[in-house]
Enzyme design. Structure first.
Site: not given
Length: 470
Positions: A299, A301, A303-305, A347, A365, A418
């Site tokens: 999961c 996108a 892409g920060g992590k 998926d 995430d 989150c």
């Protein structure tokens, strides 16, 4: 049974003067007429109000705010200088939608129709009704005049320009009494649906008001310094030399005193830094990465992590996401930072994409209600339903169970969400540990989005698990 998602519309109260409710409806079709182009100046407040009203009306119909803004930019033929105003007014209106809706109910005998009319009035009210004595962004009578101009210019609203003028001028005349009466309603006081308020009270009986208030504030712009290209002190000095003041709030985190567009941030295009919340920057370090490891970011996108993982260690990273369009964002971020990973559009509930080789580390995430990032996405509170938490927790459990099979013995899986709701976070983590006899390691748990210099982060949850060797 219908597959259509419930939308949001403003319903009149049963008696005059009572507060309205925001509730599901399938009747709202808040779109501008095909081919309609507004005869408004490209730099006018009127065009900003028109675009924002269109976006707010779409959110009430179940569309996310970013998607609604993209549509609004197109149908209003907004020039670049108008897009900032449209976006600012739309976000402001989302944060005050409950309060504005209650005020409209006090000033009207029935719900304004069509939906664009209610949205226009809510947008205008958000500009002249400033909570806590904050300075108004525009002169009050300018807002009234420009809102009337919008109504006069729009074929669906022209009949109501007198009403727009009357409602807004009445608010200016009777502001004190109207606001006092409105604030007796939780919807106006907190700007959340009642079920959301009740959920926050139940989960956090001591901090619920602080959490709700934090979600109504504008979020800071926080940067993550790319340690492969700079150091935090050096980059902070680069920003200071450009007149940009910052505060360090994490090992690689700098919070800007004043938010800026990324095009104005020195070194951003060259990959010296990325935009990432301080709480989200905890993920990659928790994985205890070592060079040569095989890592999965499920999961992934936008892409920060993923990018932070690659900044910390030389690993073989697979970035997985079910949405090919969102996966493009991951690729763009990797390219800007000069990093590389294997991208797969599948998926995370499936294993058809997996080559059978187990991973040393997995970052999960998982999908959630996103209730912990409502300050960045104020539309979430109006789009979510009470039952969404259970549905998303069920989906996330399937994803976690599937990913666990791909983790090697002694490997670590970091579960991130989150969400603020325990059903999606702590209860999920506890149940997962029992199902798989997983070793639970030290991790921050639930981060609450509350005020404080060192607590300026979103509401994320972290649980770290290790698979036993046997």
């Amino acid at each position: 049974m219908t597959n259509k998602r419930p939308t949001l519309s403003l319903k009149a109260a049963p008696s005059k003067g009572a507060a309205p409710r925001i509730r599901p409806s399938y009747e709202v079709k808040p779109v501008l007429q095909p081919g309609f182009l507004p005869d408004l100046k490209p730099d006018s407040l009127a065009l900003g109000l028109l675009g924002a009203a269109n976006a707010v009306a779409q959110v009430r119909a179940g569309v996310t705010l970013p998607q609604a803004l993209t549509t609004a930019f197109g149908v209003t033929a907004a020039a670049p200088q108008a897009r900032g105003a449209i976006q600012d007014i739309a976000y402001r209106s989302m944060r005050q939608l409950g309060r504005s809706s209650v005020l409209l109910g006090l000033m009207t005998s029935k719900a304004p129709e069509p939906p664009m009319l209610a949205a226009l009035l809510c947008c205008a009210l958000s500009l002249i009704d400033t909570p806590d004595g904050a300075p108004a962004p525009y002169e009050e009578f300018t807002v009234v005049d420009q809102a009337v101009t919008v109504a006069a210019s729009h074929p669906d609203l022209a009949h109501a320009k007198g009403m727009v003028n009357a409602v807004l001028r009445r608010f200016l005349r009777e502001r004190g009494e109207l606001v006092k009466t409105a604030l007796k309603q939780p919807l106006a006081q907190f700007n959340y649906p009642q079920w959301w308020i009740d959920a926050a009270k139940a989960a956090y009986p001591r901090q619920w008001e602080q959490i709700l208030n934090a979600g109504n504030a504008q979020p800071p712009l926080t940067l993550r310094v790319n340690r492969r290209k700079s150091t935090l002190p050096a980059y902070q000095q680069l920003l200071a030399d450009a007149g940009i003041r910052t505060t360090q709030i994490g090992p690689w985190a700098l919070r800007l005193d004043k938010a800026l567009g990324v095009a104005l941030i020195p070194g951003f295009d060259q990959g010296l830094a990325s935009v990432q919340d301080a709480g989200a920057q905890l993920a990659a370090p928790l994985l205890d990465l070592q060079d040569g490891m095989r890592v999965l970011d499920a999961c992934a996108a936008p892409g920060g992590k993923s990018c932070h993982i690659l900044e910390l260690a030389e690993v073989d990273l697979t970035a997985l996401d079910c949405d090919p369009k969102r996966l493009l964002r991951v690729e763009e971020n990797l390219q800007r930072l000069g990093l590389s990973a294997t991208l797969k559009a599948f998926d995370a509930q499936t294993r058809v994409w997996w080559d059978g080789r187990q991973f040393d580390r997995i970052l999960a995430d998982v999908p959630c209600t996103a209730s912990g990032i409502v300050r960045r996405h104020p539309d979430i509170r109006w789009l979510r339903r009470k039952g969404d938490s259970l549905q998303l927790a069920t989906l996330s459990a399937k994803i976690l169970d599937n990913l666990w099979q791909m983790l090697r013995p002694n490997g670590k899986l970091l579960f991130v969400t989150c969400s603020l709701w325990p059903q999606e976070s702590e209860a999920q983590a506890a149940a997962f540990a029992v199902r798989h006899n997983a070793i639970r390691l030290d991790a921050p748990g639930q981060l609450l989005p509350v005020d404080g210099a060192e607590l300026d982060h979103d509401g994320l949850f972290y649980a770290l698990f290790q698979k036993s060797a046997a």
